[in-house]
Scaffold this active site. Sequence first.
Site, PDB file in Angstrom:
ATOM      1  N   CYS A  65       0.881  -1.170   0.000  1.00  0.00           N
ATOM      2  CA  CYS A  65       0.000   0.000   0.000  1.00  0.00           C
ATOM      3  C   CYS A  65       0.919   1.220   0.000  1.00  0.00           C
ATOM      4  O   CYS A  65       2.116   1.097  -0.298  1.00  0.00           O
ATOM      5  CB  CYS A  65      -1.003  -0.024   1.147  1.00  0.00           C
ATOM      6  SG  CYS A  65      -0.349   0.163   2.810  1.00  0.00           S
ATOM      7  N   GLY A  70      -0.834   0.023   6.709  1.00  0.00           N
ATOM      8  CA  GLY A  70      -2.233  -0.421   6.754  1.00  0.00           C
ATOM      9  C   GLY A  70      -2.389  -1.856   6.300  1.00  0.00           C
ATOM     10  O   GLY A  70      -3.063  -2.663   6.945  1.00  0.00           O
ATOM     11  N   HIS A  98      14.007 -15.528  11.361  1.00  0.00           N
ATOM     12  CA  HIS A  98      13.584 -15.588  12.766  1.00  0.00           C
ATOM     13  C   HIS A  98      12.070 -15.712  12.947  1.00  0.00           C
ATOM     14  O   HIS A  98      11.629 -16.391  13.872  1.00  0.00           O
ATOM     15  CB  HIS A  98      14.036 -14.326  13.509  1.00  0.00           C
ATOM     16  CG  HIS A  98      15.524 -14.159  13.545  1.00  0.00           C
ATOM     17  ND1 HIS A  98      16.131 -13.173  14.294  1.00  0.00           N
ATOM     18  CD2 HIS A  98      16.526 -14.831  12.942  1.00  0.00           C
ATOM     19  CE1 HIS A  98      17.444 -13.245  14.128  1.00  0.00           C
ATOM     20  NE2 HIS A  98      17.714 -14.237  13.313  1.00  0.00           N
ATOM     21  N   ASN A  99      11.309 -15.011  12.125  1.00  0.00           N
ATOM     22  CA  ASN A  99       9.848 -14.970  12.314  1.00  0.00           C
ATOM     23  C   ASN A  99       9.106 -15.917  11.376  1.00  0.00           C
ATOM     24  O   ASN A  99       7.886 -16.039  11.479  1.00  0.00           O
ATOM     25  CB  ASN A  99       9.292 -13.554  12.086  1.00  0.00           C
ATOM     26  CG  ASN A  99      10.065 -12.462  12.781  1.00  0.00           C
ATOM     27  OD1 ASN A  99      10.503 -11.505  12.144  1.00  0.00           O
ATOM     28  ND2 ASN A  99      10.264 -12.597  14.085  1.00  0.00           N
ATOM     29  N   ARG A 132      15.551 -22.239  18.243  1.00  0.00           N
ATOM     30  CA  ARG A 132      14.996 -21.428  19.334  1.00  0.00           C
ATOM     31  C   ARG A 132      13.943 -20.443  18.823  1.00  0.00           C
ATOM     32  O   ARG A 132      13.118 -19.955  19.592  1.00  0.00           O
ATOM     33  CB  ARG A 132      16.099 -20.683  20.072  1.00  0.00           C
ATOM     34  CG  ARG A 132      16.777 -19.566  19.295  1.00  0.00           C
ATOM     35  CD  ARG A 132      17.884 -18.968  20.153  1.00  0.00           C
ATOM     36  NE  ARG A 132      18.520 -17.816  19.553  1.00  0.00           N
ATOM     37  CZ  ARG A 132      19.494 -17.881  18.650  1.00  0.00           C
ATOM     38  NH1 ARG A 132      19.903 -19.057  18.211  1.00  0.00           N
ATOM     39  NH2 ARG A 132      20.040 -16.782  18.182  1.00  0.00           N
TER      40      ARG A 132
HETATM   41  C1  RB5 Z   1      -4.076   5.278   0.885  1.00  0.00           C
HETATM   42  O1  RB5 Z   1      -4.106   6.627   0.598  1.00  0.00           O
HETATM   43  C2  RB5 Z   1      -3.131   4.995   2.037  1.00  0.00           C
HETATM   44  O2  RB5 Z   1      -3.717   5.362   3.228  1.00  0.00           O
HETATM   45  C3  RB5 Z   1      -2.757   3.529   2.046  1.00  0.00           C
HETATM   46  O3  RB5 Z   1      -2.163   3.177   0.844  1.00  0.00           O
HETATM   47  C4  RB5 Z   1      -1.784   3.094   3.122  1.00  0.00           C
HETATM   48  O4  RB5 Z   1      -0.670   3.906   3.150  1.00  0.00           O
HETATM   49  C5  RB5 Z   1      -2.359   2.879   4.457  1.00  0.00           C
HETATM   50  O5  RB5 Z   1      -1.697   2.451   5.397  1.00  0.00           O
END
Ligand code: RB5
Length: 143
Positions: A65, A70, A98-99, A132
């Site tokens: 994103c 997000g 590790h994860n 571990r």
């Molecule tokens: C979209 O504008 C933006 O909020 C999204 O791509 C992202 O960065 C959200 O975490």
Amino acid sequence: MKIAIGNDHGGVQLKQALKTHLIAKGYEVLDLGTNSVASTDYPIYGQKVSEAVINQAADLGIALCGTGIGISIACNKVKGIRAALCHDVFSAQATREHNDSNVLCMGARVIGDGLACMIVDTWLDAIYQGGRYAQRVALLEKG
Ligand code: RB5
């Protein structure tokens, strides 16, 4: 190896660059959208990528994103997903080792295509170390 890749409108251009890169390296790519720059909601695509990994439609996932934040939050809502937001190669290597991260998240407004490709290569080439680290990963699944 098949990689599921998904993104909101902020990640369309980076997704295309990563797809080209991955296909050139011989990976199979499952593109779960969006391929439009019209504003959309990143949780939709985080969920699609995550479910593809959980359902074994893909081996691993990449979610993009604008910031990567997000969509990484969205991916981590899906049980069994360990999504890692990485904007450097050290983190990309460490999170596989590790994860045992199964989704890589990046922000298309944070890094350029070249660094994103290096991060993807590093993440895909790194090997989970178990040992571990396994008890910690198991604790994550307990919720
Ligand atoms: C979209 O504008 C933006 O909020 C999204 O791509 C992202 O960065 C959200 O975490």
